[in-house]
Structure formats: structure tokens, C-alpha cells
Scaffold this active site. Structure first.
Site, PDB file in Angstrom:
ATOM      1  CD  GLU A  67      -1.548  -2.466   1.508  1.00 26.64           C
ATOM      2  OE1 GLU A  67      -2.307  -3.419   1.285  1.00 26.64           O
ATOM      3  OE2 GLU A  67      -0.399  -2.610   1.985  1.00 26.64           O
ATOM      4  N   PRO A 276      10.293 -14.013   0.316  1.00 26.87           N
ATOM      5  CG  PRO A 276      10.963 -15.281   2.137  1.00 26.87           C
ATOM      6  CD  PRO A 276      11.503 -14.432   1.044  1.00 26.87           C
ATOM      7  NE  ARG A 277       2.893  -8.811   1.115  1.00 33.06           N
ATOM      8  CZ  ARG A 277       3.153  -7.795   1.920  1.00 33.06           C
ATOM      9  NH1 ARG A 277       4.336  -7.712   2.528  1.00 33.06           N
ATOM     10  NH2 ARG A 277       2.253  -6.843   2.138  1.00 33.06           N
ATOM     11  N   GLY A 323      12.581  -4.261  -0.010  1.00 30.74           N
ATOM     12  CA  GLY A 323      12.819  -3.325  -1.092  1.00 30.74           C
ATOM     13  C   GLY A 323      13.663  -3.840  -2.233  1.00 30.74           C
ATOM     14  CG  ASN A 348       1.471  -5.125  -7.680  1.00 34.12           C
ATOM     15  OD1 ASN A 348       0.889  -5.365  -8.740  1.00 34.12           O
ATOM     16  ND2 ASN A 348       1.997  -3.948  -7.405  1.00 34.12           N
ATOM     17  CG  LEU A 350       0.004  -4.213 -12.204  1.00 33.82           C
ATOM     18  CD1 LEU A 350      -0.534  -2.866 -11.759  1.00 33.82           C
ATOM     19  CD2 LEU A 350      -0.092  -4.346 -13.716  1.00 33.82           C
ATOM     20  CD  GLU A 351       6.061  -4.721  -6.908  1.00 35.64           C
ATOM     21  OE1 GLU A 351       6.734  -5.742  -6.623  1.00 35.64           O
ATOM     22  OE2 GLU A 351       5.841  -3.811  -6.097  1.00 35.64           O
TER      23      GLU A 351
END
Length: 451
Positions: A67, A276-277, A323, A348, A350-351
Site C-alpha cells: 500500500e 518471502p512476503r 525493497g 502484485n 504488475l511489478e
């Protein structure tokens, strides 16, 4: 419209208190054993450092890393248009704070207050926002009611809400409907999300479809992605073949490790990097991957070492810092986007598409359904229903460089065509500010011992 009754906040507080008492053994255990649960506690209780109310301020709330990255283009556009305003950026998670502080060092970055009426009122007193933006779906009733009482325009941008969330919020009945009634505007990602917000009580004329800011926040391809120091420290070089497991959840890492072992028998030199998330799971992931016979290193050890390990080319790397994922997508031949082979709703995709990296993901993509459908329809991504389908897709696509190139180009086109939501959301925000003016900040009903 009449100001919300304090009785509403009292009822919410009673509900929160009952839930806290019921969960108190777990809460106490977590606070005692997990430092993250204690991080930012003062700010979460409504005691951020005071902002001098010399200038107006925009408060943006973004719960976590995704977000934050989605909301930053809007924050940057607002800063360019209104350099005379201060900016406050709040998050809920520790990882979100890390990214927010790194990307916005000149802004006030704080933890979002707990949704107790006292915590929320004190945070308002100390930060004195003139306008508030929440990213995607952060529906905290006391926070919304307090903003309305103070006459502060509050907008939901990049708004999305699933049918499951609608059913959950409906259990709170009129409390949620009343909290949403005071929202200045909802900028929804699509017409289905817009209709769900209306069904929960947002006045229909305040809901509009402005698109998805994730397109605007998606990275641009780098001129030389291999020049990134992080990429070099992982031993990734032009001409090699890398596939990335991005934003993965358990047990996806072990599934990817098994697929990697199977595909690598016919493609020696193939590299796998897992991201990992939740980076705090890195030790758990390393253990699970190593148990399958892979050499495995955490990225932090590689970046700190004076020389890379001699067996690095045959090892799986697990990224344990925040990051870095976008840098890896820029040099990957193929990506698997996690949270999709488990019932999480996806991450996501889209990345990778934005930098021309073809994407694979599982069937659980409810959080990104519109994006997933756009990418698959354009031929930029594929859905893999299970581990065997993933193995077949990875092996098949890595054997067809021409197909990978076509998918990558299709992904870039989808992203470029989808940009523009930030500009539209900025126009709605500026209109709400112009209509609401700069509101006064009434004195809190709750004492502040740090005054």
C-alpha cells in the site's frame, strides 16, 4: 449532516474491549515474545510527536509495503502541487515503516493509532491533519468518525473491497454504514468495487471509478538492471537464467524449490531467488529449502560477505531484506508471484510485468483479480493451478526465449496503458479540500499526559 454521536464510539470501544479481553492471553504472549508487537507502541496509543500546526497537512495511511508503494505516486504528485503543505505517512506494519522511512525521509512517518476513540482523538490532536487519504481498504470506524467530527475531508483512494469483506463489515450493521457516510470521496479501482462501497453506505454521488494506482506505482525498466549492487552481490550476471519467487507465502517456497530441482536437471546453471512476503520468515524458509537438498543462503549474508561463496551459482537465495524484489524482477527471465497457490488472494503481479518479466501465479488472485485478468488476456501471464502445472510452465517457457520475450513486451504494454489513476485521484483530492476548506481542530475529549 449531523456530527456522529459519541455513543457510536462508545459502542465501538466496548466491542474492542470485549475482543481484547477474549484475546488477552494471545496478546500478552505476543507482546512478550515478539519485538514487532511492541514497536511503535506509543504512536499506536495515540502519542506521536506533535506537529507544529504552522502549515496544513495531508495524512496518508497505507497499511504495509504494498500500500505504501501504491500510495507514493499520489503523495509525490500532491507534494509537487502543494509544496506549502506538510505530509504525514502512517503504516501499520514494521516493514511498511521501513519502506516509508526509506522512500519519504522528509515526511513525518508514524504508526497508525489503534482504533480506540481515545487513541484516535489524541493522534488527531497531535498531527492536526487538514485532509486524510487512506489507501485501498483501511476501514477503521472510530478513525473515520473522528475525522468527520472535526470536519476533515477523508478519502479512500485506490479503493477495493471483496465480497467477503462486504459480508464481514455488514455484521457490524449501522456502525459501519454511519462511519462510511461521512467519507468525502471513494476513488474505486473498478465498477465492481464501487458498487460494493455504495452497498455499505457510502453516498452514491461520492463514489467514482478512477482506476488502479498500482499501474502508476509500477517500476519503469532500468537501463542496466545488472548495475544494482544488490544484484551483483547475489552473483547474478547477464546471460544467466534466473527465475524469482516473489512475495511468497508458506508453503509456496518449498513448492518452488521442488519445481526448481526438477527443472534444473535439464537446465544446469538455472538460478532461483525466493523473496518471502514477510522477510522475518527467512530462517524458516531457508530451513525448508535446505531440507530438500538445496544449498541455501540468506541475501543479508551475501551482501555482508567480502567474497561470495564458491558454490553460489548452485544455491538458492532467500531474500531477508525489504525493497529488493523490483530489482530482481528486472533481471529475471520468469517470475512466480506468490500468495496465489494458497488461499491468500495473490500479490502484485504488475511489478514483474512493468519491467518485462513474464509472470506465473496460482488461482487465488482475488485481491488483484482485475490485474490478473488483464495480464492473462494480453498473454503477459499464465495461471498455474497447482505445483505440477507450475513445473510444466517453468520448463516449457524457459525453453522458449521467443515466447518469454513476447510475454514481457505484452506485460509492459498493459502497464503503460493502465497508468493515469494518480492524476485522477489528485483531482478528486483537491476538489474535496477546496469544498471542505482547512478545518479547525477541536480539543480532544481524551487527556494527553504528554502535553
Amino acid at each position: 449532516m449531523s456530527s456522529p454521536s459519541p455513543l457510536l464510539s462508545a459502542l465501538l470501544d466496548l466491542g474492542y474491549l470485549a475482543a481484547a479481553v477474549a484475546a488477552s492471553p494471545w496478546i500478552l504472549w505476543r507482546v512478550a515474545t515478539d519485538a514487532r508487537a511492541r514497536t511503535g507502541l506509543r504512536e499506536r496509543l495515540g502519542f506521536p510527536h506533535r506537529r507544529a500546526p504552522i502549515r496544513p497537512a495531508l495524512w496518508m495511511h497505507a497499511v504495509s509495503v504494498g500500500e505504501v508503494q501504491t500510495g507514493l505516486p499520489l503523495l509525490e504528485a500532491f507534494q509537487a502541487a502543494h509544496p506549502d503543505w506538510d505530509r504525514v505517512l502512517s503504516t501499520t506494519t514494521v516493514t511498511g515503516q521501513t519502506v516509508a522511512r526509506s522512500r519519504r525521509p522528509d515526511d513525518r512517518v508514524v504508526y497508525f493509532p489503534l482504533d480506540w476513540s481515545g487513541s484516535v482523538a489524541r493522534a488527531h490532536d497531535r498531527l492536526r491533519p487538514s485532509a486524510i487519504v487512506t489507501v485501498e481498504l483501511e476501514l477503521w470506524p472510530n478513525f473515520f468518525l473522528e475525522a468527520e467530527r472535526r470536519g476533515i475531508p477523508l478519502l479512500i483512494v485506490n479503493g477495493r473491497i471483496t465480497e467477503r469483506s462486504v459480508r464481514r463489515f455488514r455484521r457490524l450493521g449501522p456502525l459501519v454504514r454511519r462511519a462510511l457516510r461521512g467519507v468525502a470521496a471513494v476513488c474505486a479501482q473498478g465498477s465492481d468495487h464501487a458498487e460494493r462501497f455504495r452497498s455499505l453506505g457510502v453516498p452514491p454521488d461520492r463514489v467514482q471509478v478512477t482506476g488502479n494506482m498500482k499501474f502508476d506505482g509500477a517500476p519503469r525498466p532500468s537501463a542496466d538492471p545488472y548495475a544494482e549492487p544488490f544484484v551483483r552481490r547475489l552473483g547474478l550476471r547477464p546471460g544467466g537464467t534466473l527465475w524469482v519467487g516473489g512475495s511468497t507465502h508458506a508453503p509456496e517456497e518449498e513448492i518452488l524449490a521442488r519445481v526448481h530441482a526438477a527443472v534444473k536437471t535439464s537446465r544446469p546453471g538455472l538460478r532461483l531467488v525466493l523473496v518471502p512476503r514477510h522477510p522475518e520468515r527467512a530462517d524458516e524458509v531457508v530451513k525448508g529449502v535446505a531440507a530438500q537438498g538445496h544449498r541455501c543462503y540468506k541475501s543479508s549474508l551475501l551482501t555482508a560477505a567480502s567474497e561470495p561463496p564458491q558454490d553460489l551459482d548452485d544455491a538458492v537465495v532467500v531474500v531477508d531484506t525489504v525493497g529488493e524484489l523490483r530489482k530482481l524482477y528486472g533481471v529475471a527471465s520468469l517470475a512466480f508471484v506468490g500468495g496465489s497457490l494458497v488461499p491468500h488472494g495473490g500479490q502484485n503481479m504488475l511489478e514483474p510485468a512493468a519491467v518485462g518479466c513474464p509472470a506465473l501465479f496460482g488461482p487465488s488472485v482475488g485481491n488483484f483479480r482485475d490485474i490478473a485478468e488483464a495480464l492473462t488476456a494480453a498473454g503477459a501471464a499464465r495461471i498455474v493451478p497447482d505445483a505440477e502445472a507450475l513445473r510444466e510452465a517453468v520448463a516449457g517457457l524457459l525453453a522458449r526465449r521467443d515466447r518469454l520475450r513476447e510475454m514481457g513486451e505484452a506485460g509492459r504494454r498493459v502497464v503503460e496503458e493502465g497508468r493515469g489513476a494518480t492524476r485522477r485521484n489528485l483531482a478528486v483530492l483537491e476538489q474535496a479540500i477546496a469544498m471542505g476548506g482547512t478545518p479547525p481542530t477541536p480539543r480532544s475529549r481524551h487527556p494527553d499526559p504528554f502535553s
